[in-house]
Motif scaffolding. Structure first.
Motif, mmCIF file in Angstrom:
data_model
loop_
_atom_site.group_PDB
_atom_site.id
_atom_site.type_symbol
_atom_site.label_atom_id
_atom_site.label_comp_id
_atom_site.label_asym_id
_atom_site.label_seq_id
_atom_site.Cartn_x
_atom_site.Cartn_y
_atom_site.Cartn_z
ATOM 1 N N ILE A 221 0.840 -1.204 0.000
ATOM 2 C CA ILE A 221 0.000 0.000 0.000
ATOM 3 C C ILE A 221 0.878 1.258 0.000
ATOM 4 O O ILE A 221 0.503 2.283 -0.589
ATOM 5 N N ALA A 222 2.057 1.180 0.614
ATOM 6 C CA ALA A 222 2.977 2.320 0.599
ATOM 7 C C ALA A 222 3.463 2.588 -0.826
ATOM 8 O O ALA A 222 3.548 3.747 -1.266
ATOM 9 N N LEU A 223 3.765 1.515 -1.576
ATOM 10 C CA LEU A 223 4.196 1.667 -2.963
ATOM 11 C C LEU A 223 3.054 2.153 -3.849
ATOM 12 O O LEU A 223 3.235 3.024 -4.707
ATOM 13 N N GLU B 292 2.162 5.962 -6.487
ATOM 14 C CA GLU B 292 1.927 5.983 -7.933
ATOM 15 C C GLU B 292 1.307 7.319 -8.341
ATOM 16 O O GLU B 292 0.480 7.887 -7.622
ATOM 17 N N LYS B 293 1.689 7.805 -9.536
ATOM 18 C CA LYS B 293 1.220 9.110 -10.002
ATOM 19 C C LYS B 293 -0.300 9.158 -10.166
ATOM 20 O O LYS B 293 -0.925 10.185 -9.936
ATOM 21 N N LYS B 294 -0.882 8.088 -10.609
ATOM 22 C CA LYS B 294 -2.313 8.065 -10.885
ATOM 23 C C LYS B 294 -3.141 7.568 -9.703
ATOM 24 O O LYS B 294 -4.299 7.199 -9.858
ATOM 25 N N VAL B 295 -2.538 7.572 -8.525
ATOM 26 C CA VAL B 295 -3.230 7.080 -7.326
ATOM 27 C C VAL B 295 -3.330 8.194 -6.296
ATOM 28 O O VAL B 295 -2.337 8.853 -5.982
ATOM 29 N N GLU B 296 -4.544 8.399 -5.782
ATOM 30 C CA GLU B 296 -4.751 9.338 -4.680
ATOM 31 C C GLU B 296 -4.880 8.543 -3.384
ATOM 32 O O GLU B 296 -5.714 7.641 -3.291
ATOM 33 N N LYS B 297 -4.076 8.882 -2.418
ATOM 34 C CA LYS B 297 -4.028 8.125 -1.174
ATOM 35 C C LYS B 297 -5.401 8.017 -0.517
ATOM 36 O O LYS B 297 -5.783 6.976 0.010
ATOM 37 N N GLU B 298 -6.173 9.122 -0.558
ATOM 38 C CA GLU B 298 -7.491 9.135 0.083
ATOM 39 C C GLU B 298 -8.510 8.294 -0.693
ATOM 40 O O GLU B 298 -9.583 7.975 -0.177
ATOM 41 N N ASN B 299 -8.163 7.929 -1.927
ATOM 42 C CA ASN B 299 -9.094 7.200 -2.778
ATOM 43 C C ASN B 299 -8.782 5.706 -2.847
ATOM 44 O O ASN B 299 -9.402 4.971 -3.602
ATOM 45 N N ILE B 300 -7.832 5.248 -2.056
ATOM 46 C CA ILE B 300 -7.426 3.842 -2.104
ATOM 47 C C ILE B 300 -8.416 2.965 -1.334
ATOM 48 O O ILE B 300 -8.812 3.281 -0.216
#
Length: 489
Positions: free
Chosen positions: A276-278, A282-290
């Motif tokens: 999950i840290a990796l 990612e550029k196309k990943v928002e932490k709050e949206n995981i």
């Protein structure tokens, strides 16, 4: 007396839809409201046509206009109408009206019920096949506490009129089963498909509540949905409640971890934390949206033969207690899992897995049923800009650490593997904890079952606490056979 001909086989007769409605109608005590929005009044139509409905139907309701519907049931926070929240408001509102308007002194034996649905059928362009919420709130004894059955279904037919007819059959089946199979929730589930083919609708969420179902665990009922082929996947949240997959996955960046989780080990915990840290970087990943999904496949649950429901509940309790969203699926191959997620999101997705899993993915034997073979499967697996986060494997014989750089795939697959590796689709988890690489869940499970010392050091503290408090995994142990596409750590 019925006539039998030599060679006849005994079989259980399923009552027709007309006879189901007629039996309800002829019961002088069953009495209630039908509130149907979005697909016509298809369920109550069956009761009208069966005859004798004057003593059963208190009122039919179809607040089809949105403004009129809002005036009756209120406005939803998300301004939507085909939602579980809307269904509960409809059921509760109409039940309260019955209670207010029917005098118990005059009708001491009445069993009140409210049946409701809020549905969207297939759109004009036939891009979205439609879905809906269906439910019933009802009594089994006068003045008794109410029971509820609420389900979500998806249409598979391509014609609105066919969908309407199917909805009417489903609603009649639900009402009939609620009264005449209330002592067996699993039977209610089966009865919902009377006169309906599984190619017509998919039921992906169902919840039972009330005194008649006080001993029913909705997670086990969810398992039955997948086991019976009524849906491909079900989900429940950290509070152990059944949840609609679409609600959890919609427009999310999804990271999936597949495993047996029997039990959850420090390896599982390390894979989760590092992947999950990796993924979050990612550029196309928002932490709050995981959205992290811990998935257990049906094939894994069947690894020792028939599904052991008690064993399934042990795993589910552990994962839920750790705050995770759990998914039970019928997807043995990873590409099917990715296809499923793609129904709900177009955002970047990730899969966290062990080396053995990745090697299995590049095994052609798993794709012989596809006309395009492994290339077709990989097209479906990686076309969504997928990332695989690979957890290393420590050989028990040599002690060698196997990563994406030195793993061995079949010679015919080498160039294909290089393509995905070079293009960054396979990412090594490098900051792993070397102290936990030698932990294997099957060995921990054997130690727990045999009451051997030392297993506590291999599991997260909260997992240890739960196993001891609730005596999980204490039953006779059988070594599972190796199943393809499983998280072998």
């Amino acid at each position: 007396m019925s006539i039998k001909i030599m060679g006849d086989q005994d079989f259980e007769r399923v009552p027709s839809i007309k006879n189901k409605a007629l039996r309800i109608n002829l019961n002088k005590n069953i009495y209630g409201t039908f509130a149907e929005i979005g697909a016509g009044q298809e369920t109550v139509r069956n009761f009208f046509r069966a005859g004798g409905s004057s003593g059963t139907i208190a009122k039919t309701m179809s607040a089809y206009d949105k403004d009129f519907s809002d005036a009756i049931y209120g406005v939803e926070d998300d301004k939507r109408y085909v939602t579980e929240s809307r269904l509960h408001k409809m059921i509760d509102h109409e039940t309260n009206l019955i209670e207010d308007r029917i005098v118990r002194d005059k009708h001491p034996n009445k069993l009140f019920f409210t049946y409701a649905n809020t549905v969207a059928t297939i759109d004009f362009a036939k891009r979205y096949k439609g879905h809906g919420w269906v439910g019933i709130k009802y009594q089994l004894k006068p003045d008794a506490e109410y029971n509820k059955i609420v389900l979500h279904m998806r249409f598979k037919e391509n014609d609105a009129r066919l969908q309407q007819n199917t909805l009417g059959i489903l609603g009649t089946n639900l009402i009939y089963a609620a009264f005449y199979a209330h002592n067996d929730a699993k039977q209610i589930l089966i009865d919902l498909y009377d006169h309906i083919d599984k190619d017509q609708i998919e039921i992906d969420t169902i919840n039972f509540s009330g005194p008649a179902f006080k001993d029913v665990d909705n997670r086990l009922i969810s398992l039955q949905l997948v086991k019976n082929g009524m849906t491909d996947a079900v989900m429940f949240d950290a509070d152990a409640n059944n949840v609609l997959p679409a609600k959890v996955l919609y427009k999310k960046n999804i990271l999936a971890l597949r495993g047996s989780f029997r039990p959850v080990t420090k390896v599982n915990e390390d894979i989760y934390e590092k992947s999950i840290a990796l993924f979050a970087k990612e550029k196309k990943v928002e932490k709050e949206n995981i959205e992290v999904v811990f998935e257990i496949t049906l094939s894994n649950l069947r690894s020792e033969g028939e599904i052991n429901e008690e064993d399934f509940m042990d795993r589910a309790k552990l994962l839920c207690s750790l705050g995770h969203t759990v998914m039970i699926s019928n997807f043995q191959e990873y590409y099917k899992l990715v296809e499923y997620f793609s129904n709900y999101t177009k955002e970047r997705m990730g899969l966290a897995m062990g080396v053995n899993n990745l090697v299995d993915i590049f095994d052609e034997k798993y794709y012989r049923h596809l006309s395009g073979g492994i290339l077709e499967a990989f097209g479906k697996l990686f076309f969504k800009d997928l990332r695989v986060y690979l957890y290393p494997y420590k050989s028990q014989n040599s002690g060698k650490i196997i990563t994406s750089e030195n793993l061995k795939v079949h010679p015919r697959m080498k160039e294909l593997y290089k393509f995905f590796k070079i293009n960054g689709r396979v990412v090594d988890i490098e900051d792993y904890d070397p102290e936990v690489l030698g932990i294997f869940s099957r060995e921990v499970l054997a130690m727990i079952a045999n009451e051997e010392e030392g297993w506590e050091d291999m599991l997260p503290a909260k997992t240890v606490e739960m196993i001891k408090e609730q005596k999980l995994f204490k039953r006779e142990y059988h070594r599972p056979e190796k199943i393809g596409f499983q998280l072998n750590q």
